[in-house]
Scaffold this motif. Structure first.
Motif, short mmCIF file in Angstrom:
data_model
loop_
_atom_site.label_atom_id
_atom_site.label_comp_id
_atom_site.label_asym_id
_atom_site.label_seq_id
_atom_site.Cartn_x
_atom_site.Cartn_y
_atom_site.Cartn_z
N VAL A 1 47.67 24.71 56.91
CA VAL A 1 49.01 23.58 57.10
C VAL A 1 49.36 23.01 55.70
CG1 VAL A 1 49.69 21.30 58.02
CG2 VAL A 1 47.56 22.28 58.91
N GLY A 2 49.06 24.35 55.00
CA GLY A 2 50.32 24.06 54.43
C GLY A 2 48.80 23.71 52.06
N GLU A 3 47.96 23.28 52.94
CA GLU A 3 46.90 22.36 51.68
C GLU A 3 46.53 23.70 51.36
OE1 GLU A 3 44.40 18.97 51.98
OE2 GLU A 3 46.45 18.43 52.96
N ALA A 4 45.81 23.35 50.07
CA ALA A 4 44.54 24.24 50.01
C ALA A 4 43.30 24.54 50.28
CB ALA A 4 44.86 24.54 48.51
N THR A 5 42.16 25.11 50.99
CA THR A 5 41.28 24.57 51.36
C THR A 5 39.72 25.28 50.17
OG1 THR A 5 40.95 26.72 52.74
CG2 THR A 5 41.58 24.96 53.41
N GLY A 6 40.54 26.17 49.56
CA GLY A 6 38.98 25.96 48.98
C GLY A 6 38.70 26.81 48.77
N LEU A 7 38.89 28.19 50.14
CA LEU A 7 38.17 29.11 50.50
C LEU A 7 39.10 30.56 49.97
CD1 LEU A 7 38.08 27.82 54.46
CD2 LEU A 7 36.04 27.70 52.33
N VAL A 8 38.78 31.38 49.95
CA VAL A 8 39.45 32.54 49.28
C VAL A 8 38.90 33.95 50.23
CG1 VAL A 8 39.04 32.42 47.03
CG2 VAL A 8 36.88 34.12 48.05
N ARG A 9 39.80 35.19 50.81
CA ARG A 9 39.30 36.15 51.21
C ARG A 9 39.84 36.76 50.98
NH1 ARG A 9 43.86 33.30 54.41
NH2 ARG A 9 45.78 34.29 53.94
N LYS A 10 39.39 38.15 50.82
CA LYS A 10 39.91 39.67 50.57
C LYS A 10 41.31 39.94 50.84
CE LYS A 10 39.07 43.75 52.17
NZ LYS A 10 40.60 44.50 51.64
N GLY A 11 42.60 40.32 49.80
CA GLY A 11 43.86 40.78 50.19
C GLY A 11 43.77 41.86 50.46
N LYS A 12 45.32 41.88 50.36
CA LYS A 12 45.18 43.77 50.91
C LYS A 12 44.46 45.14 49.77
CE LYS A 12 48.93 46.33 52.26
NZ LYS A 12 50.90 46.81 52.08
N THR A 13 44.09 46.26 50.99
CA THR A 13 44.03 46.79 50.28
C THR A 13 44.82 47.96 49.54
OG1 THR A 13 41.96 46.49 51.03
CG2 THR A 13 42.24 49.18 50.63
N ASN A 14 44.77 48.68 48.14
CA ASN A 14 46.01 49.05 47.79
C ASN A 14 45.15 50.72 47.54
OD1 ASN A 14 48.63 47.00 48.56
ND2 ASN A 14 47.71 46.11 46.75
N LEU A 15 46.44 51.61 47.46
CA LEU A 15 46.03 52.64 46.55
C LEU A 15 46.11 52.14 45.02
CD1 LEU A 15 46.42 55.34 49.02
CD2 LEU A 15 44.11 54.27 48.76
N ASP A 16 45.36 52.88 44.10
CA ASP A 16 45.36 52.57 42.51
C ASP A 16 46.68 54.39 42.30
OD1 ASP A 16 46.29 53.38 40.15
OD2 ASP A 16 44.13 53.69 39.39
N GLN A 17 48.77 53.88 41.86
CA GLN A 17 49.25 54.82 42.19
C GLN A 17 49.53 55.46 40.40
OE1 GLN A 17 51.22 56.02 44.79
NE2 GLN A 17 49.71 54.73 45.63
N SER A 18 47.72 55.74 40.13
CA SER A 18 48.54 56.00 38.47
C SER A 18 48.10 57.75 38.81
CB SER A 18 47.42 55.94 37.88
OG SER A 18 46.06 55.54 38.67
N GLU A 19 48.92 58.76 38.24
CA GLU A 19 48.48 60.01 37.80
C GLU A 19 47.43 60.41 38.41
OE1 GLU A 19 50.87 62.90 35.56
OE2 GLU A 19 51.27 61.50 35.62
N LEU A 20 47.30 61.67 39.33
CA LEU A 20 45.92 61.93 39.66
C LEU A 20 46.12 63.24 38.62
CD1 LEU A 20 46.06 62.63 43.17
CD2 LEU A 20 44.78 60.84 41.83
N PRO A 21 44.48 63.57 37.44
CA PRO A 21 44.76 64.24 36.82
C PRO A 21 44.27 65.95 37.41
CG PRO A 21 42.30 63.65 37.11
CD PRO A 21 43.48 62.82 38.08
N LYS A 22 45.21 66.48 36.55
CA LYS A 22 45.29 68.32 37.42
C LYS A 22 44.14 69.14 37.25
CE LYS A 22 50.49 69.11 38.63
NZ LYS A 22 51.42 69.57 38.90
N ARG B 1 42.90 58.63 45.69
CA ARG B 1 43.41 57.68 44.65
C ARG B 1 41.99 56.62 45.33
NH1 ARG B 1 47.97 58.41 43.04
NH2 ARG B 1 49.06 60.41 43.39
N ARG B 2 41.73 55.95 44.32
CA ARG B 2 41.09 54.59 43.95
C ARG B 2 41.90 53.20 44.99
NH1 ARG B 2 41.42 50.38 39.58
NH2 ARG B 2 39.37 49.06 39.42
N LYS B 3 40.89 52.81 45.08
CA LYS B 3 40.95 51.56 45.64
C LYS B 3 41.30 50.44 45.42
CE LYS B 3 39.97 54.17 50.72
NZ LYS B 3 39.65 53.76 51.97
N VAL B 4 41.80 49.26 45.37
CA VAL B 4 41.79 48.32 45.17
C VAL B 4 42.15 47.44 45.59
CG1 VAL B 4 41.85 49.23 42.61
CG2 VAL B 4 44.30 48.53 44.05
#
Length: 130
Positions: free
Chosen positions: A50-71, A38-41
């Motif tokens: 402290v509740g204030e945006a820093t402008g920094l970004v980070r990678k979020g959680k890695t999920n698996l694409d739940q679309s149907e696998l081809p047979k 399954r594709r990772k996204v």
């Protein structure tokens, strides 16, 4: 935090996030023909301090694409079921190539900003030395 060091930190966080995205895309490309893969996204998340945006970004959680696998019909495959089918991978080569190119260009844009900020900092120090 000074504006120069904050700019460097923001650019560096963008480079880290896009490097992680490129790693996931590489994993997906490497497993394009792996049965049952399954594709990772992932997504990006903004960092807060402290509740204030820093402008920094980070990678979020890695999920698996739940679309149907081809047979795929391949009765000779060791993973084939009673009907002779195996589950293929849901990785689309064109999407992964486009994602890799986008991550690469975004990484390069952050690198340019980092270099430009560093040059500006160096020029400022030269002016202050005079």
């Amino acid at each position: 935090m000074s504006e120069i060091s904050q700019s460097l930190a923001i650019s560096a966080s963008g480079m880290r996030a896009h490097a992680a995205r490129l790693r996931l895309t590489s994993e997906n490309l490497a497993n394009v023909n792996t049965p049952g893969y399954r594709r990772k996204v992932t997504s990006f998340e903004q960092e807060f301090k402290v509740g204030e945006a820093t402008g920094l970004v980070r990678k979020g959680k890695t999920n698996l694409d739940q679309s149907e696998l081809p047979k795929i019909h391949d009765p000779s495959h060791p993973l084939a079921d009673a009907g002779g089918y195996i589950q293929g991978s849901n990785v689309n080569l064109m999407i992964e190539i486009a994602d890799a190119r986008e991550a690469q260009r975004s990484y390069e844009a952050n690198l340019k900003m980092f270099e430009q900020t560093r040059k500006m900092s160096s020029a400022l120090l030269d002016i202050l030395r005079r």
